[in-house]
Design a protein around this motif. Structure first.
Motif, PDB file in Angstrom:
ATOM      1  N   PRO A  47       0.839  -1.213   0.033  1.00 51.60           N
ATOM      2  CA  PRO A  47      -0.071  -0.157  -0.022  1.00 51.60           C
ATOM      3  C   PRO A  47       0.773   1.310  -0.002  1.00 51.60           C
ATOM      4  CG  PRO A  47       0.132  -0.977   2.203  1.00 51.60           C
ATOM      5  CD  PRO A  47       0.812  -2.090   1.231  1.00 51.60           C
ATOM      6  N   ARG A  48       0.331   2.491  -0.318  1.00 53.71           N
ATOM      7  CA  ARG A  48       1.060   3.749  -0.441  1.00 53.71           C
ATOM      8  C   ARG A  48       1.637   4.023   0.940  1.00 53.71           C
ATOM      9  NH1 ARG A  48       0.566   5.396  -5.127  1.00 53.71           N
ATOM     10  NH2 ARG A  48       1.206   7.459  -5.144  1.00 53.71           N
ATOM     11  N   SER A  49       1.063   3.722   2.092  1.00 52.10           N
ATOM     12  CA  SER A  49       1.746   4.288   3.450  1.00 52.10           C
ATOM     13  C   SER A  49       2.698   3.033   3.580  1.00 52.10           C
ATOM     14  CB  SER A  49       0.485   4.108   4.225  1.00 52.10           C
ATOM     15  OG  SER A  49       0.084   2.827   4.248  1.00 52.10           O
ATOM     16  N   LEU A  50       3.803   3.768   4.482  1.00 57.41           N
ATOM     17  CA  LEU A  50       5.055   2.881   4.880  1.00 57.41           C
ATOM     18  C   LEU A  50       4.366   1.943   5.892  1.00 57.41           C
ATOM     19  CD1 LEU A  50       8.272   4.274   5.570  1.00 57.41           C
ATOM     20  CD2 LEU A  50       7.026   3.229   7.504  1.00 57.41           C
ATOM     21  N   HIS A  51       5.369   0.609   5.689  1.00 61.58           N
ATOM     22  CA  HIS A  51       5.130  -0.633   6.356  1.00 61.58           C
ATOM     23  C   HIS A  51       6.331  -1.210   6.286  1.00 61.58           C
ATOM     24  CE1 HIS A  51       4.056  -1.696   2.315  1.00 61.58           C
ATOM     25  NE2 HIS A  51       4.481  -2.944   2.761  1.00 61.58           N
ATOM     26  N   GLY A  52       6.614  -2.075   7.608  1.00 63.50           N
ATOM     27  CA  GLY A  52       7.609  -2.863   7.398  1.00 63.50           C
ATOM     28  C   GLY A  52       7.734  -3.908   6.457  1.00 63.50           C
ATOM     29  N   GLY A  53       8.877  -4.034   5.595  1.00 59.99           N
ATOM     30  CA  GLY A  53       9.028  -4.842   4.866  1.00 59.99           C
ATOM     31  C   GLY A  53       8.818  -4.158   3.428  1.00 59.99           C
ATOM     32  N   GLN A  54       8.445  -3.088   3.318  1.00 61.85           N
ATOM     33  CA  GLN A  54       8.202  -2.324   2.143  1.00 61.85           C
ATOM     34  C   GLN A  54       9.533  -2.160   1.450  1.00 61.85           C
ATOM     35  OE1 GLN A  54       6.575   1.565   2.459  1.00 61.85           O
ATOM     36  NE2 GLN A  54       5.373   1.236   0.533  1.00 61.85           N
ATOM     37  N   ILE A  55       9.666  -2.396   0.211  1.00 66.44           N
ATOM     38  CA  ILE A  55      10.919  -1.949  -0.765  1.00 66.44           C
ATOM     39  C   ILE A  55      10.421  -1.022  -1.619  1.00 66.44           C
ATOM     40  CG2 ILE A  55      12.354  -3.090  -2.725  1.00 66.44           C
ATOM     41  CD1 ILE A  55      12.455  -4.314  -0.146  1.00 66.44           C
ATOM     42  N   ILE A  56      11.524   0.086  -1.548  1.00 68.37           N
ATOM     43  CA  ILE A  56      11.073   1.400  -2.365  1.00 68.37           C
ATOM     44  C   ILE A  56      12.471   1.682  -3.241  1.00 68.37           C
ATOM     45  CG2 ILE A  56      10.627   3.758  -2.377  1.00 68.37           C
ATOM     46  CD1 ILE A  56       9.491   3.416   0.498  1.00 68.37           C
ATOM     47  N   THR A  57      12.189   1.695  -4.834  1.00 69.47           N
ATOM     48  CA  THR A  57      13.300   1.811  -5.620  1.00 69.47           C
ATOM     49  C   THR A  57      13.122   3.302  -6.164  1.00 69.47           C
ATOM     50  OG1 THR A  57      11.950   1.181  -7.500  1.00 69.47           O
ATOM     51  CG2 THR A  57      13.197  -0.367  -6.330  1.00 69.47           C
ATOM     52  N   TYR A  58      14.417   4.039  -6.450  1.00 71.11           N
ATOM     53  CA  TYR A  58      14.432   5.337  -6.636  1.00 71.11           C
ATOM     54  C   TYR A  58      15.544   5.387  -7.658  1.00 71.11           C
ATOM     55  CZ  TYR A  58      13.575   5.589  -1.543  1.00 71.11           C
ATOM     56  OH  TYR A  58      13.188   5.258  -0.292  1.00 71.11           O
ATOM     57  N   LYS A  59      15.687   6.303  -8.350  1.00 66.35           N
ATOM     58  CA  LYS A  59      16.846   6.882  -9.130  1.00 66.35           C
ATOM     59  C   LYS A  59      17.004   8.372  -8.521  1.00 66.35           C
ATOM     60  CE  LYS A  59      16.941   3.897 -12.616  1.00 66.35           C
ATOM     61  NZ  LYS A  59      17.689   2.909 -13.011  1.00 66.35           N
ATOM     62  N   VAL A  60      18.307   8.426  -8.239  1.00 67.51           N
ATOM     63  CA  VAL A  60      18.831   9.498  -7.621  1.00 67.51           C
ATOM     64  C   VAL A  60      20.174   9.986  -8.466  1.00 67.51           C
ATOM     65  CG1 VAL A  60      17.671   9.437  -5.729  1.00 67.51           C
ATOM     66  CG2 VAL A  60      19.932   8.343  -5.877  1.00 67.51           C
ATOM     67  N   LYS A  61      20.593  11.045  -8.248  1.00 63.34           N
ATOM     68  CA  LYS A  61      21.896  11.645  -8.753  1.00 63.34           C
ATOM     69  C   LYS A  61      22.469  12.478  -7.771  1.00 63.34           C
ATOM     70  CE  LYS A  61      20.322  12.030 -13.506  1.00 63.34           C
ATOM     71  NZ  LYS A  61      20.115  13.064 -14.707  1.00 63.34           N
ATOM     72  N   PRO A  62      22.956  11.937  -6.574  1.00 70.01           N
ATOM     73  CA  PRO A  62      23.644  12.602  -5.433  1.00 70.01           C
ATOM     74  C   PRO A  62      24.861  13.117  -5.489  1.00 70.01           C
ATOM     75  CG  PRO A  62      23.781  10.222  -5.208  1.00 70.01           C
ATOM     76  CD  PRO A  62      23.031  10.334  -6.397  1.00 70.01           C
ATOM     77  N   PHE A  63      25.577  12.726  -6.584  1.00 65.27           N
ATOM     78  CA  PHE A  63      27.068  13.161  -6.686  1.00 65.27           C
ATOM     79  C   PHE A  63      27.392  13.616  -8.049  1.00 65.27           C
ATOM     80  CE2 PHE A  63      26.872   9.980  -3.147  1.00 65.27           C
ATOM     81  CZ  PHE A  63      26.908  10.777  -2.003  1.00 65.27           C
ATOM     82  N   PHE A  64      27.550  14.942  -8.294  1.00 56.98           N
ATOM     83  CA  PHE A  64      28.103  15.378  -9.713  1.00 56.98           C
ATOM     84  C   PHE A  64      27.332  14.816 -10.949  1.00 56.98           C
ATOM     85  CE2 PHE A  64      31.864  14.160  -7.176  1.00 56.98           C
ATOM     86  CZ  PHE A  64      32.444  15.540  -6.969  1.00 56.98           C
ATOM     87  N   GLY A  65      26.018  14.810 -10.674  1.00 58.13           N
ATOM     88  CA  GLY A  65      24.893  14.083 -11.765  1.00 58.13           C
ATOM     89  C   GLY A  65      24.745  12.523 -12.074  1.00 58.13           C
ATOM     90  N   ILE A  66      25.713  11.976 -11.387  1.00 55.83           N
ATOM     91  CA  ILE A  66      25.868  10.673 -11.890  1.00 55.83           C
ATOM     92  C   ILE A  66      24.473   9.924 -11.313  1.00 55.83           C
ATOM     93  CG2 ILE A  66      27.514   8.433 -11.479  1.00 55.83           C
ATOM     94  CD1 ILE A  66      29.616  10.381 -11.066  1.00 55.83           C
ATOM     95  N   PRO A  67      23.908   9.060 -12.272  1.00 58.01           N
ATOM     96  CA  PRO A  67      22.792   8.448 -11.781  1.00 58.01           C
ATOM     97  C   PRO A  67      23.089   7.305 -11.111  1.00 58.01           C
ATOM     98  CG  PRO A  67      22.915   8.169 -14.068  1.00 58.01           C
ATOM     99  CD  PRO A  67      23.929   9.122 -13.616  1.00 58.01           C
ATOM    100  N   PHE A  68      22.177   6.997  -9.866  1.00 61.19           N
ATOM    101  CA  PHE A  68      22.510   5.728  -9.267  1.00 61.19           C
ATOM    102  C   PHE A  68      20.876   5.381  -9.226  1.00 61.19           C
ATOM    103  CE2 PHE A  68      26.093   7.684  -7.636  1.00 61.19           C
ATOM    104  CZ  PHE A  68      27.115   7.012  -7.428  1.00 61.19           C
ATOM    105  N   SER A  69      20.858   3.830  -9.166  1.00 58.06           N
ATOM    106  CA  SER A  69      19.698   3.099  -8.489  1.00 58.06           C
ATOM    107  C   SER A  69      19.597   2.919  -7.083  1.00 58.06           C
ATOM    108  CB  SER A  69      19.580   1.795  -9.436  1.00 58.06           C
ATOM    109  OG  SER A  69      19.184   1.998 -10.672  1.00 58.06           O
ATOM    110  N   TRP A  70      18.709   3.229  -6.534  1.00 56.65           N
ATOM    111  CA  TRP A  70      18.902   3.200  -4.930  1.00 56.65           C
ATOM    112  C   TRP A  70      17.585   2.252  -4.582  1.00 56.65           C
ATOM    113  CZ3 TRP A  70      20.321   7.795  -1.578  1.00 56.65           C
ATOM    114  CH2 TRP A  70      20.625   7.263  -0.234  1.00 56.65           C
TER     115      TRP A  70
END
Length: 159
Positions: A47-70
């Protein structure tokens, strides 16, 4: 092993229920993340609300515009007091982020972020942490502090 710690505490002029509702909706992460991160939620389980066991995947560029899957997993959640997310795959060797919400006697909420993390091994990792990672994390969490205070109002801590 060199484990690093980032700690933030702020008092918000809101109720614990409103704070919990906001901070446990995965899509709200983008609202409190600086634009330079190009933060994009790819998916989350359950479900949309947070819960134990929930897996969330992101794309981010935290350093120098380099993309990471998180990929993070919510490993613990106790409504409305705390939840923990841990990196399963991403830019860090280790990432353990504890989010605490505590109601104050005057009806405000103390919010605490406590992050333990590790970058690369050895001298190179320590050097990168000192030169880049610490400053970038400070920038990200300082931004979050400002935006959250604007959204909820900052309350003075008493005590």
């Amino acid at each position: 092993m060199s484990l690093h710690h980032l700690y933030r505490r702020q008092t918000l002029a809101t109720t614990i229920d409103k704070a919990w509702e906001f901070f446990t909706q995965p899509e709200n992460l983008k609202l409190i993340t600086p634009a330079f991160m190009s933060f994009d939620i790819q998916s989350f389980s359950g479900p949309r609300s947070l819960h134990g066991g929930q897996i969330i995947t992101y794309k981010v560029k935290p350093f120098f515009g380099i993309p990471f899957s998180w990929v993070t997993e919510v490993t613990h959640a106790e409504e409305p007091h705390f939840f923990v997310d841990e990196q399963r795959f991403g830019p860090f060797l280790f990432w353990h982020h504890k989010h605490y919400l505590e109601e104050t006697p005057d009806g405000n909420v103390v919010m605490i972020d406590s992050v333990h993390y590790k970058v690369f091994y050895g001298f190179v990792g320590s050097l990168l942490d000192r030169l880049i990672v610490q400053q970038r994390l400070d920038l990200i969490f300082d931004y979050r502090t400002r935006v959250i205070a604007e959204m909820f109002g900052a309350a003075e801590e008493r005590g």
